[in-house]
Design an enzyme around this catalytic site. Sequence first.
Site, PDB file in Angstrom:
ATOM      1  CB  SER A 153      -0.952   0.004   1.189  1.00 47.47           C
ATOM      2  OG  SER A 153      -0.279   0.454   2.338  1.00 47.47           O
ATOM      3  CE  LYS A 205      -1.794   3.135   5.987  1.00 47.24           C
ATOM      4  NZ  LYS A 205      -1.323   1.813   5.666  1.00 47.24           N
TER       5      LYS A 205
END
Lengths: 426, 169
Positions: free
Chosen positions: B86, B123
């Site tokens: 991701s 992230k």
Amino acid sequence: MIALVDGNSFYVSCERVFDPRLEGRAVGVLSNNDGCVVARSHELKALGVAMGAPLHLLPPAVRRQAVLLSSNYALYGDMSRRVNQVLGEFSPDVEPYSIDESFVGFSGFPDGELEPRCRELRDTVGRWTGIPVGVGLAPTRTLAKLANRLAKREPAFEGVCRLDAAGEATRRVLESCPVDDLWGVARRSAERLALMGIENAWQLREADPRWVRSRFSVVMERMVWELRGRPAIVLDDMSEPRRRLLVSRSFGRLTGERHELEAAMRQHCTRAGEKLRRQGSLAQAVQVFVRTNPFLAGEPQYRNAAVVALPAPSADSRELLAAASRALAAIYLEGYRYQKCGVMLLDLVDFERRQASLLETPEDDARRARSQRLMATLDRLNREMGRDTVRFGLPRRDNAWKLRCERRTPRYTTCWDELMHVKTGR
Amino acid sequence: MPSTRYCIYLQYLVGVAMKLSDSTRARVIGRAEPGTAVSGLPLMGCRVRAGFPSPADDHLEAEINLHEHVVKRPAATYFVRAEGDSMLGDGIHDGDLLVVDRSLEPLPGRVVVIALEGEPTVKRLARRGGEVWLVASNPRFAPIPLAGRECHVWGVVTHVLHALPGGER
């Protein structure tokens, strides 16, 4: 002024850095071969688990609730090295005292800056390494140790406590400290002191140093000076022989020669082994450290340390030496002139109370008996014929180092295949 | 974006592959510390180009060392392994090696390792409308608001080491 910086439940803190789920849980670290508990989080202490409690005697409820891990000395040694590296950013004078404690000297720093500096030091160690530490700041090592204990015990200090040589606060602290809580005061001496009406640290501070020396020893006299705020003891004097043994020395002149370092390490290790056997203990791991002279400007600087775990708790100089030489080989670098080298024996256990491993066989018993006889003979020869009558060469490098460590966490910082994994998706 | 920096980076990798024996590599890179680092590689005084080398190149003054280049603060630097896809948009593939510096501030725009409900996660931090969000670089993953969530930033990712065919361990 000197600060004692010490990691809170150090082994457990190291584990928590790389596994955040352990935060807030009861966590224990087990000795080699998973025999007994050698480190506890405060949650585990609250469950009533004592230091040294054998694994197989823990109540089932505790075993279900708690996370119990095998010791991961590669990780603890590396994290200890990192903490000392951060301390080195705050003062050139960093003296590791055990795997989770170091003294940081602040002579020459303006007095008013010291407390803020210690707070910054504590925050930086916490941020860079993830290890929470307590800091005790005082004019002497003995007082710094007391201050450090307060810093950890009283939340109001927020991890940093300063104790001055004199003043009402110091008096109150010393009065509430029984003498046998002091560093290096054995229980027997404490009992004799009590007979003479000296029960707490303040009373000892107020005693006449000459009288103390005549009744006890120079070491006890030094304690009086230390409590009064005058530095009197050197590091090697203060080892708490029930927990760890430190033997270190500065070289007469700086040396970059590997064989000279090896010879020094061998000598320190042999000395530490003798002390260990004299007090009837076994060590579980060996730490070796080296450093250059941090006060020589312009000289390339290097300090490092490594820990090697022993296959089983041992007092056999051959095994200690094999571990120490592996540790030295891992940290020795060419091109530096070393000033100091030291050997520390870690996580000592009493021989009598040692946990028999489930894997022990009659051959192991026979081997241990042989080892004990050999070491006893060796110690007697060196005692009767003079020091170093019998000495060790370097052990073979191909020793097998197999530990039982079923619950060991990955060696996150020293092994390529065991790095921490981080997920990108969620 | 092929640039001169990229060329120099390639030069490192080729140099590293040629000069390091396996044993040094294993000893060295496992710990983030300049002291135990690789014996440095000679620094080229000029960029990669055709033609005659500069005579100045005969006088090698410094050494270059990928480890020191990437690891600015050894005590605070850790290597971790990425899992999942991701963060592809930020150049992070499944299995890549990430260099994480714990001494850096987790500012918006930086890629961080963050413990989300106990799970270490990578992230990017972003500030949107006065709130801090964690965003993935793959649009299939919705941004996560940080407000009211139990989390703490573990460190800031400073570099990604991605192996190409032939470079896998």
